[in-house]
Design a protein around this motif. Structure first.
Motif, PDB file in Angstrom:
ATOM      1  N   UNK A  65       0.874  -1.176   0.000  1.00 49.81           N
ATOM      2  CA  UNK A  65       0.000   0.000   0.000  1.00 49.81           C
ATOM      3  C   UNK A  65       0.906   1.219   0.000  1.00 49.81           C
ATOM      4  N   UNK A  66       0.516   2.256  -0.721  1.00 51.59           N
ATOM      5  CA  UNK A  66       1.419   3.398  -0.881  1.00 51.59           C
ATOM      6  C   UNK A  66       1.615   4.222   0.387  1.00 51.59           C
ATOM      7  N   UNK A  67       0.752   4.045   1.379  1.00 51.41           N
ATOM      8  CA  UNK A  67       0.889   4.791   2.633  1.00 51.41           C
ATOM      9  C   UNK A  67       1.868   4.128   3.606  1.00 51.41           C
ATOM     10  N   UNK A  68       2.323   2.930   3.298  1.00 53.15           N
ATOM     11  CA  UNK A  68       3.126   2.146   4.241  1.00 53.15           C
ATOM     12  C   UNK A  68       4.610   2.506   4.155  1.00 53.15           C
ATOM     13  N   UNK A  69       5.162   2.998   5.250  1.00 48.56           N
ATOM     14  CA  UNK A  69       6.569   3.360   5.306  1.00 48.56           C
ATOM     15  C   UNK A  69       7.500   2.186   5.088  1.00 48.56           C
ATOM     16  N   UNK A  70       7.153   1.014   5.608  1.00 53.10           N
ATOM     17  CA  UNK A  70       7.990  -0.169   5.376  1.00 53.10           C
ATOM     18  C   UNK A  70       8.035  -0.497   3.886  1.00 53.10           C
ATOM     19  N   UNK A  71       6.885  -0.413   3.231  1.00 50.05           N
ATOM     20  CA  UNK A  71       6.831  -0.694   1.793  1.00 50.05           C
ATOM     21  C   UNK A  71       7.668   0.305   1.007  1.00 50.05           C
ATOM     22  N   UNK A  72       7.604   1.572   1.375  1.00 50.64           N
ATOM     23  CA  UNK A  72       8.397   2.604   0.696  1.00 50.64           C
ATOM     24  C   UNK A  72       9.879   2.260   0.731  1.00 50.64           C
ATOM     25  N   UNK A  73      10.338   1.691   1.822  1.00 56.12           N
ATOM     26  CA  UNK A  73      11.758   1.412   1.995  1.00 56.12           C
ATOM     27  C   UNK A  73      12.196   0.031   1.529  1.00 56.12           C
ATOM     28  N   UNK A  74      11.259  -0.838   1.152  1.00 50.24           N
ATOM     29  CA  UNK A  74      11.600  -2.196   0.735  1.00 50.24           C
ATOM     30  C   UNK A  74      11.253  -2.464  -0.721  1.00 50.24           C
ATOM     31  N   UNK A  75      10.060  -2.088  -1.140  1.00 49.99           N
ATOM     32  CA  UNK A  75       9.577  -2.446  -2.475  1.00 49.99           C
ATOM     33  C   UNK A  75      10.481  -1.921  -3.594  1.00 49.99           C
ATOM     34  N   UNK A  76      10.965  -0.675  -3.554  1.00 42.09           N
ATOM     35  CA  UNK A  76      11.854  -0.234  -4.642  1.00 42.09           C
ATOM     36  C   UNK A  76      13.110  -1.090  -4.787  1.00 42.09           C
ATOM     37  N   UNK A  77      13.644  -1.571  -3.685  1.00 38.83           N
ATOM     38  CA  UNK A  77      14.837  -2.425  -3.731  1.00 38.83           C
ATOM     39  C   UNK A  77      14.513  -3.753  -4.418  1.00 38.83           C
ATOM     40  N   UNK A  78      13.389  -4.343  -4.058  1.00 37.71           N
ATOM     41  CA  UNK A  78      12.993  -5.606  -4.684  1.00 37.71           C
ATOM     42  C   UNK A  78      12.733  -5.376  -6.174  1.00 37.71           C
ATOM     43  N   UNK A  79      12.050  -4.282  -6.501  1.00 37.07           N
ATOM     44  CA  UNK A  79      11.739  -3.991  -7.902  1.00 37.07           C
ATOM     45  C   UNK A  79      13.001  -3.814  -8.734  1.00 37.07           C
ATOM     46  N   UNK A  80      13.963  -3.094  -8.220  1.00 37.63           N
ATOM     47  CA  UNK A  80      15.221  -2.880  -8.959  1.00 37.63           C
ATOM     48  C   UNK A  80      16.000  -4.187  -9.118  1.00 37.63           C
ATOM     49  N   UNK A  81      15.934  -5.046  -8.118  1.00 34.67           N
ATOM     50  CA  UNK A  81      16.600  -6.340  -8.224  1.00 34.67           C
ATOM     51  C   UNK A  81      15.933  -7.195  -9.303  1.00 34.67           C
ATOM     52  N   UNK A  82      14.616  -7.242  -9.297  1.00 36.55           N
ATOM     53  CA  UNK A  82      13.891  -8.041 -10.291  1.00 36.55           C
ATOM     54  C   UNK A  82      14.170  -7.524 -11.704  1.00 36.55           C
ATOM     55  N   UNK A  83      14.320  -6.218 -11.854  1.00 39.83           N
ATOM     56  CA  UNK A  83      14.643  -5.666 -13.172  1.00 39.83           C
ATOM     57  C   UNK A  83      15.950  -6.232 -13.725  1.00 39.83           C
ATOM     58  N   UNK A  84      16.833  -6.649 -12.860  1.00 38.23           N
ATOM     59  CA  UNK A  84      18.133  -7.187 -13.278  1.00 38.23           C
ATOM     60  C   UNK A  84      18.091  -8.697 -13.519  1.00 38.23           C
ATOM     61  N   UNK A  85      16.928  -9.296 -13.323  1.00 34.97           N
ATOM     62  CA  UNK A  85      16.756 -10.737 -13.521  1.00 34.97           C
ATOM     63  C   UNK A  85      15.911 -10.933 -14.782  1.00 34.97           C
ATOM     64  N   UNK A  86      16.536 -11.212 -15.913  1.00 38.31           N
ATOM     65  CA  UNK A  86      15.825 -11.178 -17.193  1.00 38.31           C
ATOM     66  C   UNK A  86      14.649 -12.140 -17.332  1.00 38.31           C
ATOM     67  N   UNK A  87      14.643 -13.230 -16.609  1.00 39.30           N
ATOM     68  CA  UNK A  87      13.553 -14.200 -16.757  1.00 39.30           C
ATOM     69  C   UNK A  87      12.490 -14.069 -15.669  1.00 39.30           C
ATOM     70  N   UNK A  88      12.574 -13.014 -14.876  1.00 39.88           N
ATOM     71  CA  UNK A  88      11.644 -12.821 -13.764  1.00 39.88           C
ATOM     72  C   UNK A  88      10.896 -11.512 -13.969  1.00 39.88           C
ATOM     73  N   UNK A  89       9.588 -11.517 -13.670  1.00 41.68           N
ATOM     74  CA  UNK A  89       8.831 -10.279 -13.745  1.00 41.68           C
ATOM     75  C   UNK A  89       8.163 -10.003 -12.411  1.00 41.68           C
ATOM     76  N   UNK A  90       7.645  -8.800 -12.265  1.00 43.84           N
ATOM     77  CA  UNK A  90       7.108  -8.349 -10.988  1.00 43.84           C
ATOM     78  C   UNK A  90       5.780  -7.640 -11.196  1.00 43.84           C
ATOM     79  N   UNK A  91       4.873  -7.865 -10.268  1.00 46.50           N
ATOM     80  CA  UNK A  91       3.612  -7.136 -10.223  1.00 46.50           C
ATOM     81  C   UNK A  91       3.368  -6.744  -8.765  1.00 46.50           C
ATOM     82  N   UNK A  92       2.674  -5.626  -8.593  1.00 50.81           N
ATOM     83  CA  UNK A  92       2.365  -5.126  -7.249  1.00 50.81           C
ATOM     84  C   UNK A  92       0.853  -5.138  -7.081  1.00 50.81           C
TER      85      UNK A  92
END
Length: 125
Positions: A65-92
């Motif tokens: 949820x966009x109001x969650x401080x924990x999500x703000x500090x974790x989700x971008x890191x996971x998203x950037x990591x998944x972007x570097x994995x060519x056979x893996x995709x991500x949805x929120x």
């Protein structure tokens, strides 16, 4: 927990990382600032490639949820990591819009987010 077919359909309809990031309303500036500052080491990326390959991970689903401080500090890191994995995709997925999925992944009795699910090609955890 939804059936595999239902989860696959919902997954395909859910926003990818950039769509989710651009749609954030609460804390939008914070979300984009954290996203801009993510820096992953080559060692982290290499390790993630090995793990996802060995485990057969093909999809990453995040409950957030966009109001969650924990999500703000974790989700971008996971998203950037998944972007570097060519056979893996991500949805929120929104936590509040997916109570069945959230309730099957509680932290004790709490609906804490983010929740990161790793799924194989058949959408099995």
């Amino acid at each position: 927990m939804p059936t595999i077919e239902t989860l696959a359909t919902r997954y395909e309809a859910a926003p990818d990382w950039n769509t989710y990031l651009n749609a954030t309303v609460k804390n939008h500036d914070l979300w984009t600032a954290v996203d801009r500052h993510v820096e992953l080491t080559p060692q982290v990326i290499d390790r993630a490639r090995k793990v996802t390959s060995l485990a057969g991970i093909r999809h990453v689903l995040i409950l957030s949820e966009d109001w969650c401080g924990d999500a703000v500090n974790i989700v971008p890191w996971v998203a950037r990591l998944v972007e570097r994995l060519p056979e893996v995709d991500l949805r929120v997925f929104g936590r509040d819009a997916n109570p069945d999925l959230m309730n099957s992944h509680l932290t004790g009795s709490s609906q804490s987010v983010p929740v990161v699910l790793l799924l194989d090609a058949g959408f099995r955890e």
